[in-house]
Design a protein around this motif. Structure first.
Motif, PDB file in Angstrom:
ATOM      1  N   VAL A 167       1.306  -0.785   0.345  1.00  0.00           N
ATOM      2  CA  VAL A 167       0.013   0.335   0.011  1.00  0.00           C
ATOM      3  C   VAL A 167       1.180   1.199  -0.016  1.00  0.00           C
ATOM      4  N   ALA A 168       1.930   0.981   0.857  1.00  0.00           N
ATOM      5  CA  ALA A 168       2.858   2.405   0.964  1.00  0.00           C
ATOM      6  C   ALA A 168       3.620   2.478  -0.439  1.00  0.00           C
ATOM      7  N   ALA A 169       3.658   0.835  -0.700  1.00  0.00           N
ATOM      8  CA  ALA A 169       4.668   1.235  -2.426  1.00  0.00           C
ATOM      9  C   ALA A 169       3.190   2.176  -3.646  1.00  0.00           C
ATOM     10  N   ARG A 170       1.976   2.132  -3.452  1.00  0.00           N
ATOM     11  CA  ARG A 170       1.492   2.288  -4.233  1.00  0.00           C
ATOM     12  C   ARG A 170       1.437   3.906  -3.771  1.00  0.00           C
ATOM     13  N   GLY A 171       1.230   4.524  -3.086  1.00  0.00           N
ATOM     14  CA  GLY A 171       0.692   5.832  -2.753  1.00  0.00           C
ATOM     15  C   GLY A 171      -0.624   5.760  -2.067  1.00  0.00           C
ATOM     16  N   GLY A 172      -0.782   4.023  -1.755  1.00  0.00           N
ATOM     17  CA  GLY A 172      -1.958   4.344  -0.262  1.00  0.00           C
ATOM     18  C   GLY A 172      -2.219   4.948   0.476  1.00  0.00           C
ATOM     19  N   ASP A 173      -3.097   4.998   1.074  1.00  0.00           N
ATOM     20  CA  ASP A 173      -3.307   4.423   2.845  1.00  0.00           C
ATOM     21  C   ASP A 173      -3.394   4.218   3.825  1.00  0.00           C
ATOM     22  N   VAL A 174      -1.690   4.351   4.428  1.00  0.00           N
ATOM     23  CA  VAL A 174      -1.309   2.763   5.351  1.00  0.00           C
ATOM     24  C   VAL A 174      -1.717   2.767   6.555  1.00  0.00           C
TER      25      VAL A 174
END
Length: 134
Positions: A1-8
């Motif tokens: 999620v962090a690698a895709r820029g999502g809401d961790v």
């Protein structure tokens, strides 16, 4: 999620609802605070990990202490049976006294009731202590 820029934190909250993953809610909250405050996430997570380890160590210690209290209560509940065996071994007839006389029957009933109450009381106390330590 962090690698895709999502809401961790949202992803961690979602996973924290799974059985055995409740601690991830604390990680999600710490991640949110670190992002909003501009603090390094790794440092904040280190503190969260230390706190969670301390909580788990405390819960483990409480479980160990409660199990010894339960074992002691069970031993005390069984001791009267050992007394009957000892009395019989010394030539007496304690089983007849306890089951064949009115005072013996009253004492037997009262003793069984008190032993059962004591076991239930210890179980209640230890269960509440274990739940409080989680």
């Amino acid at each position: 999620v962090a690698a895709r820029g999502g809401d961790v934190p949202a992803a961690l909250d979602g996973v924290s609802r799974l059985p055995g993953a409740g601690d991830l809610a604390d990680v999600a909250a710490a991640w949110r605070v670190a992002e909003r405050a501009g603090a390094p996430v790794a440092d904040v997570l280190d503190h969260v990990v230390e706190a969670l380890r301390a909580d788990h160590d405390l819960a483990r210690e409480v479980r160990a202490e409660c199990s010894s209290a339960r074992a002691t209560a069970r031993l005390l509940a069984v001791l009267p049976l050992l007394g009957l065996g000892l009395g019989s071994g010394l030539g007496g007839d304690p089983v007849h006294v306890v089951t064949g006389t009115l005072p013996g029957v009253v004492c037997l009933a009262a003793g069984c009731a008190l032993a059962a109450t004591g076991l239930a009381w210890v179980e209640r106390i230890t269960t509440r202590a274990e739940v409080g330590a989680r």
